[in-house]
Scaffold this motif. Sequence first.
Motif, PDB file in Angstrom:
ATOM      1  N   ILE A 101       0.785  -1.186   0.020  1.00  0.00           N
ATOM      2  CA  ILE A 101       0.091  -0.205   0.060  1.00  0.00           C
ATOM      3  C   ILE A 101       0.824   1.085  -0.010  1.00  0.00           C
ATOM      4  CG2 ILE A 101      -1.771   1.291   1.123  1.00  0.00           C
ATOM      5  CD1 ILE A 101      -2.509  -1.404   2.492  1.00  0.00           C
ATOM      6  N   ASP A 106      -4.665   3.062  -3.325  1.00  0.00           N
ATOM      7  CA  ASP A 106      -4.288   1.735  -2.968  1.00  0.00           C
ATOM      8  C   ASP A 106      -5.189   1.191  -1.786  1.00  0.00           C
ATOM      9  OD1 ASP A 106      -2.306   1.576  -5.066  1.00  0.00           O
ATOM     10  OD2 ASP A 106      -0.861   1.678  -3.595  1.00  0.00           O
ATOM     11  N   LEU A 107      -4.882   1.870  -0.655  1.00  0.00           N
ATOM     12  CA  LEU A 107      -5.910   1.747   0.550  1.00  0.00           C
ATOM     13  C   LEU A 107      -7.426   1.956   0.343  1.00  0.00           C
ATOM     14  CD1 LEU A 107      -6.177   0.962   3.498  1.00  0.00           C
ATOM     15  CD2 LEU A 107      -5.568   3.308   3.954  1.00  0.00           C
ATOM     16  N   ALA A 132      -1.430   7.113   2.783  1.00  0.00           N
ATOM     17  CA  ALA A 132      -2.319   5.686   3.190  1.00  0.00           C
ATOM     18  C   ALA A 132      -2.381   5.721   4.615  1.00  0.00           C
ATOM     19  CB  ALA A 132      -1.602   4.802   2.499  1.00  0.00           C
TER      20      ALA A 132
END
Length: 362
Positions: A101, A106-107, A132
């Motif tokens: 991540i 992405d998270l 993130a």
Amino acid sequence: MGAGAAGPAGSAVSSGDPAAAAEPEERELEAALRPKNLDDFVGQERVRKQLALVLAASKIRGRSADHVLMSGPPGLGKTTLAMIIAAEMNAPLRISSGPAIQHAGDLAAILSSLSEGEVLFLDEIHRMSRPAEEMLYMAMEDFRVDIIVGKGAGATAIPLELPPFTLVGATTRAGLLPGPLRDRFGFTGHLEFYSVAELELVLRRSAGMLDLKLTSAGFAEIAGRSRGTPRIANRLLRRVRDWALVHGIETIDARTASAALDMYEVDARGLDRLDRSVLEALVSKFNGGPVGLSTLAIAVGEEPETVETVAEPFLLREGLLGRTPRGRIAMPAAWEHLGLKMPGNAVAAAMLPFDEDVVDDV
């Protein structure tokens, strides 16, 4: 069993295993040996009881369990406990890791796809990127994230509501977690190394599942070389099994286990090839030290990071190696383990002040 394997699902077992072609079988065995509930989990009694209370209370309330942070050295059961939490809560489990991540997006993609009550396991959570990490604060506390659309002055934040979920974070370096992230976990458990007696219980359970016959002395021999780590104990058990199979031995005793592990270069104290190379270099090439990390790594043909993260923690814990402001030194126990007499100047070096944070590159 307290961590037949505690790395991320599908991860390879620790170094020293046979060729990569054997990894699928090793992974299947690793998964099969994991305990499926807290009652089967051996060791870590304090953490196990506390976690059982947290999960029981969550079931009574009919809500997702509080976020859980597990810290401790590799191989002690962090991933296994995450799987048990999901099983105990009868919830699906999603597995990811901090290094995977690297962007807030992405998270956000992971969080937005979670279902209500799902357990999200983030291994090595301290290695997440800062953006993130900051997004995770709001997700853990308010079950909401803000998705940024556009760039610059025209960027807008779109709030996205998340279903209640349970985050289980695992870290081998809890000190690297920022305070705001640590504070958002409702329960924090630190896993300790296992005693030989606890490892014997782990091995007995695993041997039963693998249909292996061992004497009490055989279990003790393997447990004593397992460095206090269930993952290593199970790995060594499988290597002893292979040795006994090839040699046509049905019941594994201490002599059989010792012969097998000697062949795999794991000595009676649990030191492997790299550990002994470090100690032998310190003693034979540098007269016990002190010597800088980079110089020591060159002497054993490894990267400094490998020596520092793979060999040093166990050697320090066993009192075989010391770290001083001037570099690494061999402790009296190292000379004794290698069957050598400690010279007077090495004794003087061993009396130097210690500094656990020193990283000497001399």
